[in-house]
Design an enzyme around this catalytic site. Structure first.
Site, PDB file in Angstrom:
ATOM      1  N   LYS A  53     -13.217  -0.543  22.193  1.00  0.00           N
ATOM      2  CA  LYS A  53     -12.642  -1.952  22.584  1.00  0.00           C
ATOM      3  C   LYS A  53     -11.210  -1.060  22.728  1.00  0.00           C
ATOM      4  O   LYS A  53     -10.521  -1.486  24.680  1.00  0.00           O
ATOM      5  CB  LYS A  53     -12.253  -2.530  21.376  1.00  0.00           C
ATOM      6  CG  LYS A  53     -13.078  -3.730  22.015  1.00  0.00           C
ATOM      7  CD  LYS A  53     -13.273  -4.859  20.242  1.00  0.00           C
ATOM      8  CE  LYS A  53     -14.925  -5.384  19.214  1.00  0.00           C
ATOM      9  NZ  LYS A  53     -15.066  -5.897  18.340  1.00  0.00           N
ATOM     10  N   GLN A  96     -12.297  -8.355  13.358  1.00  0.00           N
ATOM     11  CA  GLN A  96     -13.869  -7.184  13.368  1.00  0.00           C
ATOM     12  C   GLN A  96     -14.710  -7.512  12.010  1.00  0.00           C
ATOM     13  O   GLN A  96     -13.996  -7.608  11.090  1.00  0.00           O
ATOM     14  CB  GLN A  96     -13.542  -5.781  13.495  1.00  0.00           C
ATOM     15  CG  GLN A  96     -15.064  -4.855  13.976  1.00  0.00           C
ATOM     16  CD  GLN A  96     -15.353  -5.379  15.185  1.00  0.00           C
ATOM     17  OE1 GLN A  96     -14.428  -5.189  15.972  1.00  0.00           O
ATOM     18  NE2 GLN A  96     -16.372  -6.077  15.750  1.00  0.00           N
ATOM     19  N   ASP A 119     -11.234 -13.707  20.866  1.00  0.00           N
ATOM     20  CA  ASP A 119     -12.396 -14.377  19.927  1.00  0.00           C
ATOM     21  C   ASP A 119     -13.451 -15.553  20.681  1.00  0.00           C
ATOM     22  O   ASP A 119     -14.746 -15.525  20.701  1.00  0.00           O
ATOM     23  CB  ASP A 119     -12.969 -13.326  18.957  1.00  0.00           C
ATOM     24  CG  ASP A 119     -13.314 -11.729  19.026  1.00  0.00           C
ATOM     25  OD1 ASP A 119     -13.676 -11.152  19.351  1.00  0.00           O
ATOM     26  OD2 ASP A 119     -13.127 -10.902  18.054  1.00  0.00           O
TER      27      ASP A 119
END
Ligand code: NAD
Length: 301
Positions: A53, A96, A119
């Site tokens: 990422k 995460q 997200d």
């Protein structure tokens, strides 16, 4: 006819080039789009995902800040998120997953400000998605929608069978595929006779994380398959000593598909690119202002 390989890597690179130009043209460099990535614990796969990422973000001009803790309390993590919520130079925040057992993801993910929740896991964004309002669409579903759009895959009236009902992939995909007028079946670990459902699929999306789950006899000829599963399997023949496996036995299933995503190089790169897209939109302040039919980089949704 050989199956059409849905090359996510190629589309992802095209999207990233478009975003890089937008970032330059909009003169955002003064305050570049900025993504904060929080990792707690020592999950090897998470390290790799975060590396991918940050590398992709940097390449197109999105700044990243990584915050890493091996152990941390829920309260301390909450405080870090609050600081990031209030920091005007930070546009996107992701935590995460998976988190260590001492932290309940439900308590944490909803603490991220919805406008910075790139997200798309906050209940407000999830609700907006259900109502088809502009929102941060979770990255993997958004990446799949973009591939469906680009490859002009018919969804109206088609039977879409999704395996896996997680909040990050299967469940939001179910809502989105209904928005695209598909008939949707969601299967999961408690589904009896999985083959009964997969055999009916015009579009099959597998998001489980079990290599070898989908065999040739489980699908019908001409099916379109999106293999979301990514499992790191030990492989002494590679330098890294691991190889990435999808849920589908590609060699035996792909010959009877009309189209299929490979692993790696399919859904994965599109997921990373969708996250960058959400971060750019957050930086542009578009999330809650974008009107229907306004030009978007991702056209799928
Ligand atoms: P998860 O563990 O939260 O969910 C797994 C789902 O699979 C659950 O709904 C469970 O009920 C279902 N399941 C488990 N065993 C099953 C079985 N035998 N039959 C039917 N259903 C079964 O996982 P997740 O976070 O949704 O991720 C799923 C997979 O997708 C993992 O391999 C993950 O690494 C991968 N993933 C890939 C990307 C990408 O960008 N390619 C992004 C996100 C997740």
């Amino acid at each position: 006819m050989p199956p059409h390989i849905l090359d996510g890597k190629k589309i992802a690179l095209q999207k990233q080039a478009t975003m890089a130009t937008i970032i330059q043209n909009y003169n955002l460099q003064a305050l570049p789009p900025h993504l904060a990535i929080i990792q707690v614990g020592d999950d090897t796969a998470s390290h790799i995902y975060i590396k991918n990422k940050t590398k992709a973000c940097k390449k197109i001009g999105i700044k990243t800040t990584e915050i890493y803790h091996t152990h941390i309390s829920e309260n301390k993590l909450y405080k870090i998120i609050n600081e990031l919520n209030e920091d005007p130079t930070i546009h996107g925040i992701i935590v995460q997953l998976p988190l260590p057992k001492n932290i309940n993801p439900e308590n944490i993910l909803h603490k991220i400000h919805p406008a910075k929740d790139v997200d798309g896991f906050h209940f407000k964004n999830y609700g907006r998605l259900s109502f088809k309002l502009p929102t941060h669409v979770p990255a993997t579903p958004l990446g799949i929608l973009e591939m469906i759009h680009i490859h002009k895959i018919e969804t109206k009236g088609k039977h879409c069978v999704i395996i896996g009902n997680s909040k990050i992939v299967g469940a939001p995909l179910g809502i989105l595929m209904q928005h695209l007028q598909a008939t949707v079946t969601i299967c999961h670990i408690h589904t009896n006779d999985l083959t009964h459902f997969t055999k009916q699929a015009d579009i099959l999306i597998s998001a489980v994380g079990k290599p070898g789950l989908i065999t040739q006899k489980m699908v019908k000829k001409g099916v379109v398959i999106f293999d979301v599963g990514t499992t790191f399997v030990t492989d002494n023949h590679t330098i890294s000593k691991y190889t990435l496996k999808g849920d589908v036995i590609f060699e035996e299933v792909s010959p009877i598909c009309s189209a299929i995503t490979p692993v790696p190089g399919g859904v994965g790169p599109m997921t990373v690119t969708a996250l960058m897209h959400n971060t750019l939109r957050a930086a542009q302040g578009q999330v809650y202002t974008l009107q229907k039919n306004q030009t978007k980089i991702f056209k799928g949704y």
